[in-house]
Design an enzyme around this catalytic site. Structure first.
Site, mmCIF file in Angstrom:
data_model
loop_
_atom_site.group_PDB
_atom_site.id
_atom_site.type_symbol
_atom_site.label_atom_id
_atom_site.label_comp_id
_atom_site.label_asym_id
_atom_site.label_seq_id
_atom_site.Cartn_x
_atom_site.Cartn_y
_atom_site.Cartn_z
ATOM 1 N N GLU A 176 4.468 -3.670 12.501
ATOM 2 C CA GLU A 176 3.428 -2.657 12.315
ATOM 3 C C GLU A 176 2.255 -3.351 11.637
ATOM 4 O O GLU A 176 2.350 -3.737 10.473
ATOM 5 C CB GLU A 176 3.940 -1.501 11.459
ATOM 6 C CG GLU A 176 5.088 -0.744 12.109
ATOM 7 C CD GLU A 176 5.683 0.308 11.194
ATOM 8 O OE1 GLU A 176 6.557 1.054 11.660
ATOM 9 O OE2 GLU A 176 5.269 0.381 10.008
ATOM 10 N N ASN A 204 0.796 -1.228 0.000
ATOM 11 C CA ASN A 204 0.000 0.000 0.000
ATOM 12 C C ASN A 204 0.831 1.282 0.000
ATOM 13 O O ASN A 204 0.380 2.313 -0.480
ATOM 14 C CB ASN A 204 -1.007 0.002 1.153
ATOM 15 C CG ASN A 204 -0.364 -0.136 2.503
ATOM 16 O OD1 ASN A 204 0.770 -0.602 2.626
ATOM 17 N ND2 ASN A 204 -1.073 0.268 3.540
ATOM 18 N N CYS A 242 -3.220 1.387 6.994
ATOM 19 C CA CYS A 242 -3.441 0.898 8.351
ATOM 20 C C CYS A 242 -3.912 2.014 9.266
ATOM 21 O O CYS A 242 -4.558 1.765 10.281
ATOM 22 C CB CYS A 242 -2.174 0.250 8.909
ATOM 23 S SG CYS A 242 -0.742 1.348 8.976
#
Length: 440
Positions: free
Chosen positions: A207, A109, A241
């Protein structure tokens, strides 16, 4: 192939870790100049490969240039510690040393910014790196690696391997030469990495996912709040995210806020990322689009209402891409799956609550704890939210935009290990070596 690269990284480590930190920074400053010169090339490659609008892609690269300047400066901020001894003639100190070879496993992403955020801090700290990008967005990592080579980094300091997570990623994580794994991606994959790394006591920086709330309570400028919420939700087609996934609003402002959200969502143009008028590009793959379709069916089955959007776009100009309408779902209760799970697409959930206490409870009603926002003119409520929300990052009266010199990370199932991006990166890429020095 990956074994050769890993051995190359290990051999290079023996030399690279002894290069003075300020000298390592000079290599990185040369790389940053090349990165800046290649912004348009990288931005267009990112747009075509990943799908985000070109303006967003160029912004990602520009931000990478800016952030890496800060990271390069960390070379002279790798401070240690000195403490007085209990004994005469003894000096006590602790110095930072690189952890060793790092496996950097990056998502699709943000295929420019995320590799930079892992590779460059590792190199500055004296580590060497094996970079494994996502298989559906490898081109930008190829270009980044090429630019690092042009910056004349010693052979073996940066190594690129392309392959599936199961074949290559798992092997890297489990190899004893790898001393650290920095991973950004889904919580489930992160859990698997954590388990594999634990067998060798390999250090991890994970993460992971997020299901980020934005609470609106006693906020007069709803126009501003709605603008920031849609920007926080629909950027990169919601595939972030840190995207705002849930807006939690007190009943007395819910109708007005919903109306504003609908107006702003309907103004978005969905299309090819190379079109300068496009605000929302395609999602990354057909499977990602099908996941969104499945969530729409689940939302309706659970009794929620799709206010706007909610459909795949497949006709005409949308035939050659994985397009999905920006979506707002209302009538959602906190226990619905669409409220508790990370949807990872251009979808916003609206939940109405009757009190601020309920808003905090709903905010925390998820396995994730990455980032959260609150929009309020009542600073007592703002401070309560700051204290009580279960989140690694909190934004008061602004969306979920992070800054490159600040620590970045989450709690609960959103992260494990030292926070990244800011000065806390050195807590992952280095470890302390304690020395007791006797002098006459």
């Amino acid at each position: 192939m990956w074994i050769k690269l890993l051995k190359s990284a290990h051999e290079a480590l023996l030399i690279w870790k002894k290069v003075p930190a300020s000298e390592r920074a000079q290599f990185i400053y040369r790389f940053i100049e090349l990165l800046d010169e290649n912004k348009e090339r990288l931005g267009k490659a990112l747009c075509r490969e990943q799908g985000k609008p070109l303006n967003e892609a160029l912004t990602e690269v520009t931000r990478g240039v800016s952030e890496m300047r800060f990271v390069a400066g960390e070379a002279v901020r790798l401070e240690g510690l000195t403490l007085p001894s209990d004994r005469r003639g003894v000096i006590n100190m602790a110095v930072r040393v690189p952890i060793g070879v790092v496996a950097a496993i990056t998502p699709w992403n943000f295929p420019v910014l995320t590799p930079l955020r892992k590779v460059i801090p590792a190199l500055i700290c004296g580590c060497t790196v094996v970079l494994k990008p996502a298989t559906n967005t490898p081109l930008t990592s190829v270009i980044i690696t090429e630019l690092l080579e042009k910056a004349l980094l010693p052979a073996g300091t940066i190594n690129l391997v392309i392959g599936s997570g199961r074949k290559v990623g798992d092997a890297l994580v489990g190899h004893p030469l790898v001393k650290g794994v920095s991973f950004t991606g889904s919580t489930q994959v992160g859990r698997n990495i954590y388990e594999t790394a634990a067998k060798n006591f390999t250090k991890v920086q994970l993460e992971l996912g997020g299901n980020n709330p934005a609470v609106v309570a006693e906020y007069q400028d709803l126009e501003d709040g709605a603008s920031q919420i849609v920007a926080g939700c629909y950027g990169n087609a919601g595939q972030r995210c840190t995207a705002i996934g849930r807006v939690i609003v007190l009943d007395k402002q819910a109708d007005e806020l919903e109306k504003l959200l609908v107006e702003k969502i309907q103004a978005f143009k969905v299309g090819n990322g190379m079109d300068p008028d496009t605000k929302i590009g395609p999602v990354v793959s057909e499977s990602a689009r099908q996941t969104l379709v499945n969530y729409m069916e689940l939302a309706k089955k659970e009794g929620a209402h799709i206010v706007v959007g909610g459909r795949s776009l497949t006709e005409g100009q949308y035939q050659n891409g994985y397009y999905f309408e920006p979506t707002l779902i209302s009538g959602v209760s906190p226990d619905m799956a669409v409220a508790k799970e990370e949807i990872f697409g251009p979808v916003l959930i609206l939940i109405r609550v009757s009190s601020f206490d309920e808003a905090i409870t709903v905010s925390n009603n998820t396995e994730y704890g990455l980032t959260a926002s609150v929009f309020t003119d009542n600073m007592n409520l703002a401070y309560r939210y700051l204290e009580d929300v279960e989140s690694g990052m909190v934004h008061i009266n602004n969306g979920t935009v992070s800054e490159g010199h600040m620590p970045f990370g989450g709690v609960k199932n959103s992260g494990v290990g030292p926070y990244s991006i800011g000065g806390t990166n050195k807590d992952f890429y280095t470890e302390l070596k304690v020395a007791y020095i006797q002098h006459k």
